[in-house]
Design an enzyme around this catalytic site. Sequence first.
Site, PDB file in Angstrom:
ATOM      1  N   ARG A 141       0.846  -1.196   0.000  1.00  0.00           N
ATOM      2  CA  ARG A 141       0.000   0.000   0.000  1.00  0.00           C
ATOM      3  C   ARG A 141       0.887   1.254   0.000  1.00  0.00           C
ATOM      4  NH1 ARG A 141      -2.943  -3.262   3.758  1.00  0.00           N
ATOM      5  NH2 ARG A 141      -1.774  -2.314   5.456  1.00  0.00           N
ATOM      6  N   VAL A 178      -6.334 -23.529   4.845  1.00  0.00           N
ATOM      7  CA  VAL A 178      -6.966 -24.342   5.889  1.00  0.00           C
ATOM      8  C   VAL A 178      -5.904 -24.816   6.877  1.00  0.00           C
ATOM      9  CG1 VAL A 178      -8.268 -26.450   6.401  1.00  0.00           C
ATOM     10  CG2 VAL A 178      -8.814 -25.125   4.354  1.00  0.00           C
ATOM     11  N   LYS A 225     -13.433 -22.890   6.104  1.00  0.00           N
ATOM     12  CA  LYS A 225     -12.453 -23.975   6.014  1.00  0.00           C
ATOM     13  C   LYS A 225     -13.126 -25.323   5.768  1.00  0.00           C
ATOM     14  CE  LYS A 225      -9.319 -21.385   8.981  1.00  0.00           C
ATOM     15  NZ  LYS A 225      -8.792 -21.197  10.354  1.00  0.00           N
ATOM     16  N   ILE A 240      -0.619 -26.945   8.882  1.00  0.00           N
ATOM     17  CA  ILE A 240      -0.889 -28.374   8.712  1.00  0.00           C
ATOM     18  C   ILE A 240      -1.108 -28.649   7.222  1.00  0.00           C
ATOM     19  CG2 ILE A 240      -2.371 -30.307   9.361  1.00  0.00           C
ATOM     20  CD1 ILE A 240      -3.269 -28.695  11.787  1.00  0.00           C
ATOM     21  N   GLY A 256      -0.437 -18.081  12.246  1.00  0.00           N
ATOM     22  CA  GLY A 256       0.868 -17.542  12.596  1.00  0.00           C
ATOM     23  C   GLY A 256       1.705 -17.291  11.358  1.00  0.00           C
ATOM     24  N   ASP A 277     -15.372 -18.303  10.168  1.00  0.00           N
ATOM     25  CA  ASP A 277     -14.022 -18.667   9.741  1.00  0.00           C
ATOM     26  C   ASP A 277     -13.900 -20.184   9.601  1.00  0.00           C
ATOM     27  OD1 ASP A 277     -10.915 -17.964   9.641  1.00  0.00           O
ATOM     28  OD2 ASP A 277     -11.163 -19.624  11.049  1.00  0.00           O
ATOM     29  N   GLU A 284      -9.315 -10.743  16.429  1.00  0.00           N
ATOM     30  CA  GLU A 284      -9.395  -9.388  15.913  1.00  0.00           C
ATOM     31  C   GLU A 284     -10.225  -8.514  16.859  1.00  0.00           C
ATOM     32  OE1 GLU A 284      -7.820  -8.432  13.260  1.00  0.00           O
ATOM     33  OE2 GLU A 284      -7.183 -10.392  12.500  1.00  0.00           O
ATOM     34  N   GLU A 335      -2.838 -24.309  -0.160  1.00  0.00           N
ATOM     35  CA  GLU A 335      -2.679 -25.179   1.010  1.00  0.00           C
ATOM     36  C   GLU A 335      -2.852 -24.420   2.317  1.00  0.00           C
ATOM     37  OE1 GLU A 335      -2.725 -27.968   3.176  1.00  0.00           O
ATOM     38  OE2 GLU A 335      -1.687 -28.853   1.469  1.00  0.00           O
TER      39      GLU A 335
END
Length: 425
Positions: free
Chosen positions: A46, A134, A207, A138, A304, A203, A192, A131
């Site tokens: 931005r 989700v 998934k 993992i 993360g 959310d 959040e 990948e």
Amino acid sequence: MEKQLRVGILGLGVVGSGAVKVLAAQQEKIKEQTGVTISIVKALVRPTEDKKQFAEDYGLELTTELTDIIEDSSIEIVIELIGKVDPARQFIAAALEKGKHVVTANKDLIAQHGVELVEIAKKNQVSLFYEASVAGGIPILRTLTANYLADEITNIRGIVNGTTNYMLTKMLEEGTSYDEALSEAQKLGFAESDPTNDVDGIDAAYKMIILTQFAYGMDVSLADMEIQGIRGLSIKDVLQAQKFGYEIKLIGESVKTEDTVHVSVAPALVSKSHPLASIKYEYNGVFINSTGIGQSMFYGPGAGSLPTATSVISDVTVIAENIHAGITGPQFNEYRKPLQLTPPEKDMATYYLAGSFESTVTVEEITELLAAVEVDVIDSAEETQENRKRIVVLTSNINRLQMEAAEAVFVKHGTLERRMKVMEA
């Protein structure tokens, strides 16, 4: 001759910066494994962002214009990590139409518009991989396409939202209230400032849409699902579940019955002996039942910077291998079947029902009323507080129509406070 692969990245936020760092750290290993030197060379940011020092450290050219990346013929892969549905959808579509492979971690976008974007990718003979959309770190999606190709999945259940799992762990282990657990999750950056998508199950639902596509080839939408979050979950229910031998988790599940599926997200009582009960704090876990392998579970960090970024770069390396091998634009998931939803009379489960009644009402009376609508009670508890009685029951295995009849009993004679499914080991 050594193959050079140039990559453009959209977004240098937490995950975007992490992707740059992961690739820099693993570049030599990836070159040895793939025969390709992969470099992120250009980044969209931005106008208000100051990423100059980061760009200098990692040899990036910064731009505020999408066209500088998608019109660059030397760039073969675009990584999208700006988040949200729009303008990410337009950006990805534009990159695909320019013949560039795309990697994204955008679960909201893939769940809502993945089918149309895959069609654009097919048309232009490029790949769209996701990948990291989700369960963060993992590698569940590629596992489903590769390791379960010769198997039949019968159900897939998971803890796929780290925010709510963190909150439920705090409530269980420290007796923290819902509001206190949410506040702490926000302070730590797990939630959040507006936690709606997490605590209301949206959310996790996105998934589960993606997992259902990979497990059964069926495209479900939010409108096809039962979605209930943990908002306002009482510590009383958390403690009562413990007494019954269960822990409460927000569970996404996709269950196959014959050639139909039922997909849902809701708090559930998970038996303490079930592997999912052991997953605590911000971690995720996906538990699969299949006819061939049987039972298996995949566990790891659900979000993360580095876990998600590592999944993103893994997708990039797969595309690099395909390019090096001359394989043209394979898609992440080619499995497609017509959607058939499980009818209510065939969707079976055990339920936990909790309600508030006049103090004169007894658990025996509620049990008799439930029996009259063909719902048996396998366990129960009652507690009187301030001239009201709280009654909790665990039902036998019943279908959705019977569950609705049981709910009606609670509503007619008192107040239904909470309904949850029960998962045995």
